[in-house]
Design an enzyme around this catalytic site. Structure first.
Site, PDB file in Angstrom:
ATOM      1  N   LYS A  56       0.876  -1.189   0.000  1.00  0.00           N
ATOM      2  CA  LYS A  56       0.000   0.000   0.000  1.00  0.00           C
ATOM      3  C   LYS A  56       0.908   1.232   0.000  1.00  0.00           C
ATOM      4  CE  LYS A  56      -1.602   3.003   2.262  1.00  0.00           C
ATOM      5  NZ  LYS A  56      -1.376   4.457   1.967  1.00  0.00           N
ATOM      6  N   CYS A  68      13.820  11.393   6.040  1.00  0.00           N
ATOM      7  CA  CYS A  68      13.923  11.025   7.461  1.00  0.00           C
ATOM      8  C   CYS A  68      15.359  11.217   7.940  1.00  0.00           C
ATOM      9  CB  CYS A  68      13.418   9.613   7.697  1.00  0.00           C
ATOM     10  SG  CYS A  68      13.999   8.461   6.497  1.00  0.00           S
ATOM     11  N   GLU A  80      10.545  16.378  14.771  1.00  0.00           N
ATOM     12  CA  GLU A  80      10.778  16.276  13.320  1.00  0.00           C
ATOM     13  C   GLU A  80       9.828  17.215  12.586  1.00  0.00           C
ATOM     14  OE1 GLU A  80       9.697  12.624  11.160  1.00  0.00           O
ATOM     15  OE2 GLU A  80      11.716  12.700  10.315  1.00  0.00           O
ATOM     16  N   GLU A  95      10.181   1.864  10.367  1.00  0.00           N
ATOM     17  CA  GLU A  95      11.221   2.850  10.033  1.00  0.00           C
ATOM     18  C   GLU A  95      10.537   4.210  10.120  1.00  0.00           C
ATOM     19  OE1 GLU A  95      14.439   1.895   9.431  1.00  0.00           O
ATOM     20  OE2 GLU A  95      14.556   4.051   9.786  1.00  0.00           O
TER      21      GLU A  95
HETATM   22  P1  ADP Z   1       3.926  10.871   6.432  1.00  0.00           P
HETATM   23  O1  ADP Z   1       3.972  11.856   7.531  1.00  0.00           O
HETATM   24  O2  ADP Z   1       5.225  10.567   5.789  1.00  0.00           O
HETATM   25  O3  ADP Z   1       2.795  11.060   5.482  1.00  0.00           O
HETATM   26  P2  ADP Z   1       2.438   8.738   7.609  1.00  0.00           P
HETATM   27  O4  ADP Z   1       2.906   7.920   8.752  1.00  0.00           O
HETATM   28  O5  ADP Z   1       1.236   9.583   7.802  1.00  0.00           O
HETATM   29  O6  ADP Z   1       3.716   9.545   7.190  1.00  0.00           O
HETATM   30  O7  ADP Z   1       2.186   7.830   6.347  1.00  0.00           O
HETATM   31  C1  ADP Z   1       3.047   6.797   5.933  1.00  0.00           C
HETATM   32  C2  ADP Z   1       2.238   5.679   5.317  1.00  0.00           C
HETATM   33  O8  ADP Z   1       1.371   5.159   6.333  1.00  0.00           O
HETATM   34  C3  ADP Z   1       1.325   6.124   4.174  1.00  0.00           C
HETATM   35  O9  ADP Z   1       1.276   5.100   3.193  1.00  0.00           O
HETATM   36  C4  ADP Z   1      -0.023   6.273   4.845  1.00  0.00           C
HETATM   37  O10 ADP Z   1      -1.115   6.111   3.967  1.00  0.00           O
HETATM   38  C5  ADP Z   1       0.029   5.141   5.857  1.00  0.00           C
HETATM   39  N1  ADP Z   1      -0.882   5.291   7.002  1.00  0.00           N
HETATM   40  C6  ADP Z   1      -1.309   6.435   7.580  1.00  0.00           C
HETATM   41  N2  ADP Z   1      -2.167   6.158   8.592  1.00  0.00           N
HETATM   42  C7  ADP Z   1      -2.295   4.817   8.662  1.00  0.00           C
HETATM   43  C8  ADP Z   1      -3.021   3.897   9.492  1.00  0.00           C
HETATM   44  N3  ADP Z   1      -3.809   4.324  10.463  1.00  0.00           N
HETATM   45  N4  ADP Z   1      -2.883   2.584   9.260  1.00  0.00           N
HETATM   46  C9  ADP Z   1      -2.080   2.124   8.286  1.00  0.00           C
HETATM   47  N5  ADP Z   1      -1.381   2.917   7.468  1.00  0.00           N
HETATM   48  C10 ADP Z   1      -1.465   4.255   7.641  1.00  0.00           C
END
Ligand code: ADP
Length: 500
Positions: A180, A289, A390, A255
Site C-alpha cells: 500500500k 527522514c 521532526e 522505520e
Molecule cells: P507521512 O507523515 O510521511 O505522510 P504517515 O505515517 O502519515 O507519514 O504515512 C506513511 C504511510 O502510512 C502512508 O502510506 C499512509 O497512507 C500510511 N498510514 C497512515 N495512517 C495509517 C493507518 N492508520 N494505518 C495504516 N497505514 C497508515
C-alpha cells in the site's frame, strides 16, 4: 501522457490483473509544484480490496516459495533492466507527483535499480550456516526460509526507492506481497509494479492496493493472513502499526522519524561542512527522514559558519523540480506546508533567531504550489522544540556548542536515532564520535543523507524497532532461520547427554 482534461485513471494490481477498487472511488494525484496539474486518478481502496489482495498473495505463496531463488532472482534482474531503460520517464513522473528536483528523482529511480540488482544477486547466495554436530554421523545446518505474505506500507518521500527496499528482498526470499503506497505518490509505485509485472512475476506474487492509510493500510495490520509487516512513515502511525500487529504476533519492521545532526568541529573544513549542511538540510526540501535538521557548530567557528551558511541558503533557487536550474522543490502537500509554517512560529516564540526564510513563497507561478522558503534558525539550544521534533521541511536549526562532549550530548539528546554526522580533521574525534553517537547511521565529513543500498539502513530509539532494511540485513527481516539436523547414525543419539 496525463493532462488536466483527460487524467489517466490507474487501477490496483491484484492477482496479476489491473482492477478498480470495489467501492469505485478514486483519489486525485496532483503536482505539488502546480496544483492545477492533475497527474492521475488512483483507486481509493478499502478493506475488501485489501482482503482480495491478501487472498491472492496467500494463494500465490504456495507456489512462489518453491520457485528456486536463482529463478526468482532472474525476474528481478529483468525488472532492473526495464527500470534502467525507463529511468528518465519514471524520474519525470516522480518529479510531477512528488515535487523533488529531477536530479534527485533520477537518484530515487537509480536506488530502486541498485536495490533490484543487489537482491537479484542474492538469489544465488542467501547463504546459511553449516556447523559440525556434537554427535557422530549427524549433520547440522541453518537455512533461510520464506515467511509468507508480507504487508508493506510506504511513504511519499522516496516513492520508488523505499518500496523497492521492501519488495526486492521480500521477493528474492520467497514471500508474496501486498503493498500500500502513500496516497500522495502512487504513480511511482505503479511504475515499479509495471516493471515487475513485465519482468514476468506470476499472478498474486506482488499485489498493489492504492488508497489512504486508515482505509487501505490499516486492514492489513490485524489480518491474520498477513505474516509480516514493513512500515516506513511517521512515528505516530508507526505506533499504531506496532500495536495493531502485536495481537497476531506479526513480525513488524518500523522505520520512522529522525532529528539528525551535523556536528561541525573547530578544525573542520568549513566550506565542505557548509556545502554538506545545505545539501543535508534542504535536499528533498528537508523531507527526508535523514535530513540534517540540526547543525551543531563549535563556538570558535560559529560566526563564520553562520554567515557563510546563510549566504549560501539565500542563493538556493526554489521552484518546479523539472526546471534544471531549480535546487529545491515544494513541500509535498498543504498539510506539510502548514506544519512547516507552524514550526516557524514555534521557533520564533521559543526565542530562536530567524536568520533567513520563514515564509511561504507565493509570488508568480509559485502560488500554484506548496512552496516554502529555505529557513534557518540560529542561536538555538538543543532543548527547543524546533531542535527536538521532526519538522520534515526546509527548516534548519543551528546550535552553538563549546566542547566535543557537549556536541555529543546535544546530538544524543533527542528521542530519535537515525543518522548523525561530524565534520572534523581529527581522526581521534571522528572515531570517538562514531562510537558515541546513538544513531543507526554515522557519517564522517559528509552530511546525514546519502545511504547506499548494500549497507544496512535504520535507526535506534523512536526511529525504529531494531530491524534494518537494505543490505544483507534486509534478508534477516524477510526470511526466517530454519535449523535442520540430519542424523544418519541409525540409532537414537541424545544431544548434551550421549556426547558427554
Ligand atoms: P507521512 O507523515 O510521511 O505522510 P504517515 O505515517 O502519515 O507519514 O504515512 C506513511 C504511510 O502510512 C502512508 O502510506 C499512509 O497512507 C500510511 N498510514 C497512515 N495512517 C495509517 C493507518 N492508520 N494505518 C495504516 N497505514 C497508515
Amino acid at each position: 501522457m496525463a493532462t488536466a482534461f483527460a487524467p489517466k485513471v490507474f487501477k490496483n494490481y491484484i492477482n496479476g490483473e489491473w482492477v478498480e477498487a470495489r467501492g469505485g472511488k478514486t483519489i486525485e494525484n496532483r503536482n505539488p509544484a502546480n496544483r492545477n496539474e492533475l497527474v492521475g486518478m488512483f483507486p481509493a481502496s478499502g478493506a475488501q480490496d485489501v482482503q482480495e489482495a491478501v487472498d491472492a498473495a496467500k494463494s500465490a505463496y504456495k507456489k512462489w516459495r518453491l520457485v528456486p531463488a536463482p529463478k526468482r532472482a532472474e525476474m528481478l534482474f529483468r525488472a532492473a533492466e526495464i527500470l534502467v531503460e525507463r529511468k528518465e520517464d519514471y524520474a519525470r513522473d516522480m518529479t510531477r507527483e512528488m515535487g523533488k528536483i529531477l536530479s534527485e528523482t533520477r537518484g530515487d529511480v537509480q536506488e530502486a535499480i541498485d536495490m533490484t540488482y543487489l537482491m537479484a544477486g542474492e538469489g544465488r547466495r542467501q547463504f546459511g550456516h553449516v556447523a559440525p554436530s556434537e554427535l557422530p554421523s549427524k549433520f547440522a545446518m541453518a537455512v533461510r526460509a520464506p515467511i509468507g505474505v508480507a504487508g508493506m506500507i510506504t511513504p511519499w518521500n522516496f516513492p520508488m526507492a523505499i518500496p523497492s527496499w521492501k519488495v526486492m528482498p521480500a521477493l528474492v526470499c520467497g514471500n508474496t506481497i501486498v503493498l500500500k503506497p502513500a496516497e500522495d505518490t502512487p504513480l511511482s509505485t505503479y511504475n515499479l509494479t509495471q516493471a515487475l509485472a513485465e519482468a514476468g512475476l506470476p499472478p498474486g506474487v506482488l499485489n498493489v492496493v492504492f488508497g489512504d492509510g486508515p482505509q487501505a493500510g490499516a486492514p492489513m495490520l490485524d489480518n491474520p493472513d498477513v505474516d509480516l509487516l514493513s512500515f516506513t512513515g511517521s512515528t505516530e502511525v508507526g505506533r499504531i502499526v506496532s500495536q495493531a500487529c502485536a495481537p497476531t504476533f506479526k513480525k513488524c519492521h518500523l522505520e520512522m522519524g529522525g532529528k539528525n545532526i551535523i556536528i561541525v568541529m573547530d578544525d573542520a573544513n568549513l566550506e565542505l561542512a557548509i556545502e554538506g549542511a545545505v545539501w543535508g538540510g534542504f535536499g528533498t526540501t528537508g523531507q527526508r527522514c535523514t535530513a540534517a535538521s540540526r547543525v551543531g557548530v563549535h563556538k570558535k567557528v560559529y560566526g563564520e559558519f553562520v554567515e557563510k551558511f546563510v549566504e549560501r541558503v539565500k542563493k538556493l533557487k526554489v521552484g518546479d523540480g523539472v526546471d534544471a536550474a531549480t535546487e529545491m522543490g515544494p513541500c509535498i502537500n498543504e498539510q506539510q506546508l502548514k506544519t512547516v509554517m507552524s514550526y516557524v512560529e514555534i521557533g520564533k516564540s521559543e526565542g530562536a533567531k530567524l536568520a533567513i526564510g520563514g515564509h511561504r513563497l507565493e509570488s508568480g507561478a509559485l502560488a500554484k504550489g506548496w512552496f516554502h522558503e529555505p529557513t534557518v534558525f540560529v542561536d538555538c539550544n538543543g532543548k527547543m522544540r524546533i531542535c527536538q521534533e521532526e519538522i520534515f521541511g526546509p527548516v534548519v536549526a543551528v546550535i552553538p556548542f563549546g566542547t566535543f562532549e557537549e556536541a555529543i550530548e546535544i546530538a544524543n539528546g533527542v528521542s530519535y536515532g537515525l543518522s548523525a554526522s561530524i565534520y572534523t580533521r581529527d581522526v581521534n574525534k571522528a572515531f570517538r564520535a562514531q562510537r558515541d553517537l546513538e544513531t543507526g547511521i554515522v557519517y564522517v565529513n559528509a552530511p546525514t543523507i546519502g545511504a547506499e543500498v548494500h549497507l544496512p539502513f535504520g535507526g535506534t530509539k523512536n526511529t525504529g524497532n531494531g530491524h534494518r532494511e537494505a543490505g544483507l540485513a534486509a534478508l534477516d527481516f524477510y526470511s526466517e532461520w530454519k535449523t535442520v539436523y540430519f542424523d544418519y547414525s541409525d540409532k537414537l543419539q541424545r544431544a548434551q547427554i550421549d556426547s558427554a
